[in-house]
Design an enzyme around this catalytic site. Sequence first.
Site: not given
Length: 844
Positions: A146, A186, A195, A224, A237, A287, A330, A360, A396
């Site tokens: 890769d 998501d 991929d 995302h 790959n 957040d 937060d 957080e 994330s």
Amino acid sequence: MRASAICSLLAAATLTAAAHLPPRNYTSHDYYAIHLSSSTSPTELAVLLGLTYDGELGALPEHHVFKAPKHNGDIVEDAVQELKRKRRKREVSPGPHPLDSVRFTQKQKLKPRHWKRNIIPPRAGPPVTDAIKAQREIAQTLDIKDPIFEEQWHIFNVKDPGNDVNVTGVWMQGITGKNVTACIVDDGLDMDSQDLKDNFFAAGSYDFNDHVDLPKPRLADDRHGTRCAGEVSAGRNNACGVGIAYDSRISGVRILSGDITDMDEALAINYELGKNDIYSCSWGPPDDGKTMQAPGLLIEKAMIEAIQKGRDGKGSIYVFAAGNGAASDDNCNFDGYTNSIYSITVGAVDKNNQHPYYSEACSAQLVVTYSSGGGDAIHTTDVGANKCTGQHGGTSAAGPIGAGTYALVLQARPELSWRDVQWLTVMTAVPFGATSDWTKTAIGRTFSHQFGYGKLDAWAIVEAAKTWTPVKPQAWFYSPWMHVNKAIPEGAQGLASSFEVTEEMLKEANLERVEHITLTMNVAHQRRGDLSVELLSPDGMTSHLSTARRDDDVALGYDDWTFMSVAHFGEKGVGKWTVVVKDTKINDKTGTFTDWKLRLWGECVDPKIQKLRPMPTDHDDDDHDVLTDHPAHTTTISVPPSKPTVSEIPSDHPDRPVAQKPKPSSSTAPTETTAFEEPIIATASPTSSPSPTASSAPDTFLPSPFPTFGVSKRTQGWIYFSIGLIIVFCASLATYFFLQRRKRLRSARDDYEFEVLDDMEDGDDSARTGMLNGAAGGKRAKRGGELYDAFAGESDEDLLSDTEDEDRPYRDQDERIYDEKLAMREGSDAGVSSGSGSSGRRGV
Ligand SMILES: *[C@@H]1O[C@H](CO)[C@@H](O)[C@H](O)[C@H]1NC(C)=O
Ligand SMILES: *[C@@H]1O[C@H](CO)[C@@H](O)[C@H](O)[C@H]1NC(C)=O
Ligand SMILES: *[C@@H]1O[C@H](CO)[C@@H](O)[C@H](O)[C@H]1NC(C)=O
């Protein structure tokens, strides 16, 4: 012949710079670039040295090009040196010499070729370190070709060896996620990406936004989910890099790209629970440091369904990103998804093993793993046939690395339960050097609210999984509602209330040892952000369940909010649990600690009698409003040591996270016993009646202000019991009216914040809808919540456009600018949502 040559040379010399030099032949000739002042003409020099004059050197004044047949020496330099030597030895007459006009001479050498700017040079820095050699060997052994594998520092860090997830040793054993399916909940997943296409699992996928089978990214910023998917399952790959579990199956459920309802989310969050093993969720409520939001009941039930039925009853694995709001105070305990006992909350650590400013902290955070910060981010797959990104970040990006690691664990031991996976995380996560509130737990692990039990080490957790004895089924113990109803002192002191858990209680609950604790509470306060809550366990561990938030102005306090802690894993649970509520700011906003209820969740004693947890209902916590209706309140009367006690705790309490304030002199003595001035409370926890400490009490169990009437303890008991009953009755009435009034008041003030507890299931919906409308004035289109990538809502290209050049590798960019842009982004985000936020439902 010669004359004509000279003529042509002269002609050439008189031409302007526009004249073209004859083509050079470096095979046959040497070339000289010479700066020659005008006192000597080029032809004169050419004749003198036997050179051929080719012409002016482009536009450079007085610079000329000469050539001579190939020769080892440097004709011009040699002549200049020779002249100097002769002058020293006075072998030439003094006076000017044509060579004096040579200001600069350079015989031309062929140089290494320049690189085209569209070629990204391989990693700069020290030639080839041992770490790079090791990385290349691994790639060769595993046949990883890769193209961005070497950029994937989170997999194998050659710059700071050890600052990675330590996974290649696991792959070497053939453990690569085979036969495990992770589902990315998501904004879609590009199943056509080279991929991802081989690992894509359509049967576990669905699009709840466009209501079609395939969760294809359709909006411009639907990248995302694909990036998260790449982190888990990018194939081995010729495209981009590899995922942590590069042979796992990957499915996608699309919910973040349009409006959905609680129903959609409930359907999404356990979609095809028989086929998907792991659900990876990198999103949640805003957040912004002022939102407090939990999943609605439908969603909570959907998660419990997956926990009880998923993976043939062993439980689906939920991974949630901790949230990116740390810069605005937060805390993931204000998010009912991350503080669910059913989700593994994963925070971030940067490539330098430092806390990234966005990640957080909270007592519900189990673990951290690598993500953006410190000058780099996560390199993974992007939307497009063969597109990669080096800019995936925020919590994330941490969550999916966790999900990929758990896929490896499940390949190694498919029979492990959702709780085994949490246990393995607790037992193998690695604490590291960053300064934090690292504290040794009762079972000798190290916990920090910022980093959970440390960072995930794929090798360590898979090795431990191989020999792990599965835990017995889950049991639980619920305390009765503890009624405090007392004003909270302002400043660094706190208002403490305790409950004694006895061995008998846990025996009756079939509970052997604690895993999670949850604490549901009501605090009425004029400014929620001033509050903080600590829980002290019998083993001396402190969970900071809640911390003060500077932007949280909501005038509500906590309304049946459930906090969670994983800091007590492995504790016995027997003994006194003390909750301390603080009003950290001295101002005109004050409040009252109303009541609380402790729940201990953990491993059962006898699996044969242990039942599954019943599905929660809307009415689970209604009992606290009506004291006398609860069976737990009707059996016996408590003796003092087992009743909840209320006291001011000394202001020099060591665990307090808030700034120390000067303590008023009145609070100097810890006065647990003064609690007895609240006899209602004493009689309100009958379940703790046969307290072991009762028998050792002195002649009177009453503090001095209470008369003993000169009678026996038993008789005193009856007298006070009778008084107690009367007070209980009056207090119940008072509490009832207080609560009714409070509800009326609040509904008048803000409709939506109240429907939550009163109505049936749709109460959640209205609460949420209201909340969303309240927050951001309907601006947020994605009701599923924020993407936890720290650049939510803004494309990376926008973020980085100043410094980013398609042809430059990402690591070249100015980190400061990058961080500033993120910080600016953070700031504007916080400004956008006003997020008054209902305290929502009780969590799971
Ligand atoms: C350059 O010089 C070499 C050797 O004299 C000759 O073989 C070659 O053909 C020349 N190349 C050109 C382009 O004139
Ligand atoms: C990483 O994995 C290897 C096995 O591949 C192991 O020996 C090592 O202790 C692990 N931890 C670190 C920090 O390298
Ligand atoms: C793959 O997993 C399923 C259950 O999820 C199991 O029934 C099957 O035997 C597994 N196959 C292999 C090759 O391990």
